[in-house]
Structure formats: C-alpha cells, structure tokens
Design a protein around this motif. Structure first.
Motif, short mmCIF file in Angstrom:
data_model
loop_
_atom_site.label_atom_id
_atom_site.label_comp_id
_atom_site.label_asym_id
_atom_site.label_seq_id
_atom_site.Cartn_x
_atom_site.Cartn_y
_atom_site.Cartn_z
N GLN A 261 1.33 -1.69 -0.30
CA GLN A 261 -0.01 -0.04 0.35
C GLN A 261 0.98 1.16 -0.02
O GLN A 261 0.31 2.53 -0.83
CB GLN A 261 -1.05 0.26 1.28
CG GLN A 261 -1.89 1.50 1.32
CD GLN A 261 -3.18 1.01 2.72
OE1 GLN A 261 -3.08 0.70 4.06
NE2 GLN A 261 -4.13 1.35 2.23
N ILE A 275 2.15 6.40 -1.07
CA ILE A 275 0.68 5.72 -1.00
C ILE A 275 0.31 5.52 -2.39
O ILE A 275 0.58 6.30 -3.17
CB ILE A 275 0.04 6.66 0.32
CG1 ILE A 275 0.97 6.93 1.15
CG2 ILE A 275 -0.66 5.52 -0.08
CD1 ILE A 275 0.31 7.80 1.57
N TYR A 333 -3.42 5.23 6.92
CA TYR A 333 -2.47 4.04 6.07
C TYR A 333 -1.78 3.50 7.41
O TYR A 333 -0.69 2.90 6.74
CB TYR A 333 -1.72 4.26 4.50
CG TYR A 333 -2.47 5.00 3.98
CD1 TYR A 333 -3.62 4.61 3.01
CD2 TYR A 333 -2.21 6.64 3.69
CE1 TYR A 333 -4.03 5.11 1.86
CE2 TYR A 333 -3.36 7.64 3.01
CZ TYR A 333 -4.19 6.95 2.22
OH TYR A 333 -5.42 7.22 0.84
#
Length: 612
Positions: A261, A275, A333
């Motif tokens: 990710q 990202i 995240y």
C-alpha cells in the motif's frame, strides 16, 4: 552557430508556420489547437537543439540537417533541453518540481530547521531520481532523463484552496504523459496522478507502470550515528503488516507475493512516504550506507509496479513530514507504525500506557523537561507497591544475615549444596522468600526498557531545551575530545555523567539495605560504568529520565525506611520460626520446592561420587 545555421533555423520555422496555416485552412475548427501545440513543440525542439548542439549536422555551404535518429527515437525531442524548477508551496511545504524527469526535485519543511538552524530540506538535486521505466518502440527508456513541459500553476483545484501543476512529457501533440501535482493550502501531502494519453500503440500497453525512485537523505540531526540507527525503508503490505529493512547495514528485499500500500524512506524524525491508492506490486526495496559520507544519512531505492485505476491513471500521494505519532496517525494508512516504540510487550507498554500519559501532560503546554519530571513521578507512584515489597524483602534478608553467617561457619564453603539446603530451611522457618526482592524489580524492568525505546523515538523532544540541555532529543556534550575514543566516542554527555554518578550512589545504598557481600557487592558498580559508554550518545531526555528515576528511588527508600522497623521484622521472623512445621509448609512456594528438590539431587550425586 554561424549565419547559415541561423538562416536554416529561420527557414524551418517559416516552413512549419506555413504548414500550420495551410492545415488550418483545410480544417480550422478541428486542428486549430493541435497546430498551436505542434508549433510550440517545434520551437522547443529548435531551442533544445540550439543549446545542446547535438542533433545538427552542418557542412560548409549547406543547410543544417536535423539528425533523424534523435527525432525518430521514442520521445526523441524530450532527450534534450534545459532544466527548470517550478515551485509549489503551502503553509507547511515548499516543493520544487524539475522539468527534467517531471519529478519532485526537492522538499523543504517550512516549519522545521536542522540541528544547526538551517532550512530543513529532505532531499534535493542529482541525488534524487524518480522515473517510469517504459518500453517504447522496442527500446527501454526511463522518464527521469527526459524533459517535461510545465503548465502554469493553478491556485485553486475544484474550488478548494489548493495549487496544481501539470508536467507533460510529449511524444506528439496528441500523445503524452502528464504528471499532475496537487498541493492543498496546508498539510504535508502532495498528490500526484500520472495520466498517459494516446500511447497505447507506442508504449507496451498494460494495466500498470514500473516506477523507480532513489533518494539520498540529508543529515538533519546532531548525531549522525543515532540518526542512521533510526533510518531505513518501511513498507506496508496487503496483510496490513508494517515491516522495515535493516537499520544497521546495507539491506534489500524483494516482495512478489504481496501487494504494497505504501513504502517510506524514513529518517529518524522525518519521512518521505509514497502511497499508491490503487496498490503496487513486484516491489524491490533497498537501503545503503556510506560510512565516509558525513553529509547524507543513507541512500534508499524502491522499484515498484504501480497499478492503474479504472480511468487509466495512476493515483498516488506523497507524505513529506515529521514522524510525530499523532501527525502520522492523522494521515491514515497506519503510517504511525514507523515510530519505533520497541518490540513485543515493550511496544504495547509505550503505545497504550506511556504515550497516552505523555500526550495528556503535553496538553498543558509545559516545558518538556517538566513533562518528563511529571511522567517520572506518575510512574514511581504506580510502581511504589512493588518498590515497597522489594525493600521489605531485602530488609528481611538483612535481618537474617547474622543467622546465615552462623550456618555458613558451621557447614563451611566447601559444600555449597548443603549450605544452600540449610539456607532454604532457614528461609522456610522464617517465612522469607529469597527472591522477594528480585521479583518486584524484574516486574519493573520491562517499563525501564520500554522507556529506552520511547524517548529516542519521541519527535516532541526535538529542539526542546531544558536547563543547560539545548536539545532533549540528542546528547548534551559537556566535554568534546576532537576525536573518537573507544567506549565513549567523541564527547562526554553531562546528563549521562550525572545519571551514572546517581546510579553508583544508588548501588552503594542498595548494598547497605540488602547486605550484599563478596562479588555481588561489586557487580552492581560495573553496570553503571557500562551504561556510561552505552548511553553517552543517547538523547539527553532519556538520561534525564533515568537520573530522575534514581532520585525518586532514593526518596522512596528514605520514606519506606522510616516506616520499616528492623526490630519488628526480626520479631516477626522469630515468631514465624516458632510456628509448627505444617504452618510453614503452607508458605512454601513452588520455586522453593523445586530448589529443595534440586539440592537434594545434587547432594545425592555428590555422596554417590564420594563413595566411588
């Protein structure tokens, strides 16, 4: 360039402009925009050729001829040009974009400075490479070496307080790759969307693109050794696991079985994170150290395959900012997992106990030296029951010492197994646990070690001063040697020295309380000396905490000593010795039973050996 060369350029320009007017006459509405862009691209090519002097062949008395091999190669005109820098800026970031590669050339964090009060630039210049690996017309090229054309920056995006800029890599007027950068009015995120247009017949058509990013991260902190110790590549995979490469040596990792990710070029207190909103695969990550480089911390490289979204674009975003836990947590995240809070149970102690208390104390806007003081007081109060039990157990052992000396004189030191058996009998009759003083201390050790990981990772201490300490996040050197010495390094930290002296004093009084003799009496003095060498380069905030912990331990023991009467302890022990055997058996711990059994087995083995 002579007169004929310039005449040739002028004739080329006249022909191109004339061709543009002729095409405009045949289809004005359809081709007007394309011809305008074509004219601009042509002028850019001429300017590039004139500056580079590479693609023009001129013989005496002849017109200039453009080298067809250059223009016919994939993105041929984009291989020549001059680098220009365009700046996007908000309240937190100053980002410079380069026309060479269309990449982020440098990033400055406007609200922070380096340890020596210079502008804090994460990376810049030729040490930074960011490009797509493309297979065009059977040739492999990297966009990092090609020249993009910037658009005029836009100050609003979709009506929001943002700025946007497009970097275009042109193959033809209708075939190009756009890097669309967007920066909001505040915050540490820079959005990037890569959009290929009309290149299906030129570039190998896939649902993904390969990206390679290399950055050499500049030194930001006072101590290069500690900064390198906390700098490496972090990444998060599709299983939501956050992992990292080695911090102490060159390392690389290939990840083909899971998607990523994000990945991060993480320094001690700042991070450069990429990202991917659509995910990335086939990742190859590496980190390298040059011990002789005193200006840069480490070089980090990532090669990943970026997935496209349904529109054919590659949406991404960068985070350029501090490794403050709550700031990273706000980005989402799981970026906060880059903050090294320790391993195993240490991580949970710091994450769910120490950090929340620290954040509450920080909300009062006190000086961070006072916050560490308050944190130490709270910790000592929480652990005071264990401290009391430890002291009481040591006092009991001290009271028993005369009787233990008598047993030692009767049995002798040449039969240690029998001596220990007699000691265990005495402990059992007196109702004393010989490990009673050790167990409470052992229970406190995870917290002490957890703080060893907590303070060096704490961004809030960076640049904060207290008393003579100008920066609690690094060492406070009172003596500088000018050269690196074994064990100590190139300096002596005053707070580390004070911590060592206080630990030696604590060891002395602790020996008085416990009645330690022989080797055990002197082993306690060796440990603080070892800590002096180990912690001399660590943050002053950490050594300040250990110093305070020693001071409060002195205070606690003084108060406990006023409450504990050795005569009463001795009387209680004598009462326990008078109790029936059955009453004392109930107090036998599993550890005592195992010790007695082990000693009996050792004595039997020695007796059998003596008979032989």
């Amino acid at each position: 360039m002579d007169k004929n060369t310039y005449t040739g350029f002028f004739m080329i320009l006249v022909i191109l402009v004339g061709f543009s007017f002729w095409m405009n006459h045949t289809n004005k509405e359809e081709l007007a925009k394309q011809h305008k862009q074509h004219t601009i691209d042509s002028l850019n090519r001429i300017d590039s050729l004139k500056q580079a002097k590479l693609a023009v062949k001129v013989a005496p008395g002849e017109k200039p001829v453009i080298d067809s091999a250059v223009l016919k190669s994939p993105f041929g005109a984009a291989t020549m040009g001059s680098e220009q820098l365009v700046t996007l800026e908000n309240a937190d970031l100053r980002v410079k974009l380069s026309t060479r590669g269309g990449k982020v050339y440098s990033v400055e964090l406007k609200n922070y400075k380096t340890f020596d009060k210079k502008p804090l630039i994460l990376f810049d210049g030729s040490s930074n490479h960011f490009g797509l690996n493309l297979n065009a017309a059977g040739k492999s090229i990297n966009t990092d070496k090609l020249y993009f054309t910037p658009s005029a920056p836009s100050l609003t995006v979709n009506g929001k307080d943002s700025s946007s800029l497009t970097m275009r890599l042109s193959y033809s007027p209708t075939q190009y790759i756009d890097y669309i950068y967007s920066l909001k009015g505040e915050g540490n995120k820079l959005e990037l969307s890569i959009k290929p247009t009309g290149l299906d017949d030129v570039v190998a058509s896939t649902n993904s693109v390969n990206l390679q990013w290399t950055a050499t991260l500049r030194k930001q902190e006072k101590d290069m050794k500690l900064e390198r110790q906390y700098s490496t590549v972090y990444f998060k995979n599709s299983d939501n696991d956050v992992d990292y490469l080695s911090v102490g040596k060159d390392d690389n990792k290939t990840i083909n079985d899971k998607k990523l990710q994000w990945f991060s070029f993480k320094q001690h207190f700042f991070s450069n994170v990429l990202i991917s909103k659509a995910g990335m695969s086939n990742a190859n990550l590496s980190v390298a150290i040059n011990p002789n480089d005193t200006a840069n911390v480490k070089s980090m490289t990532a090669s990943v395959t970026l997935n496209k979204d349904n529109s054919g674009a590659v949406p991404m975003e960068f985070y350029f900012g501090p490794n403050r836990f709550k700031t990273l947590q706000a980005q989402g995240y799981d970026l906060e997992k880059q903050v090294d809070l320790g391993w195993g149970p240490l991580k949970y102690i710091n994450r769910f106990a120490t950090l929340p208390v620290f954040n509450v104390l920080s909300s009062f806007n006190w000086n961070y030296g006072l916050i560490i003081l308050a944190l130490t007081v709270i910790l000592k109060l929480v652990l005071s029951p264990l401290t009391y039990k430890s002291y009481l157990s040591m006092a009991k052992m001290r009271v028993l010492k005369p009787e233990m000396d008598e047993i030692k004189a009767k049995v002798g030191e040449d039969n240690p197994t029998l001596l220990q058996q007699e000691y265990m009998k005495l402990y059992k009759k007196a109702g004393v646990n010989p490990l009673g003083g050790c167990l409470p201390m052992l229970l406190q050790m995870p917290i002490v070690i957890a703080f060893f990981r907590f303070f060096p990772s704490l961004f809030e201490l960076r640049g904060q001063s207290f008393l003579w300490m100008h920066d609690l996040s690094t060492y406070d050197s009172v003596i500088k040697f000018g050269t690196s010495l074994p064990f100590l390094g190139d300096h002596i930290s005053l707070m580390c020295l004070l911590m060592t002296i206080s630990t030696l004093i604590y060891t002395y009084f602790n020996n008085q309380i416990s009645g330690a003799t022989g080797q055990m009496k002197y082993i306690g003095y060796v440990t603080p000396i070892i800590f002096l060498g180990a912690l001399n380069g660590y943050p002053a905030g950490l050594n300040y905490y250990y110093f305070l912990a020693n001071m409060f331990t002195f205070l606690q023991q003084f108060l406990i000593r006023q409450m504990v009467d050795d005569k009463k302890i001795h009387a209680q022990i004598q009462e326990n010795k008078k109790k029936p055997e059955d009453a004392t058996k109930k107090k036998k711990s599993g550890f005592q039973a195992r010790m007695e059994e082990m000693m009996r087995q050792q004595q039997q083995a020695q007796q059998a050996k003596g008979k032989k």
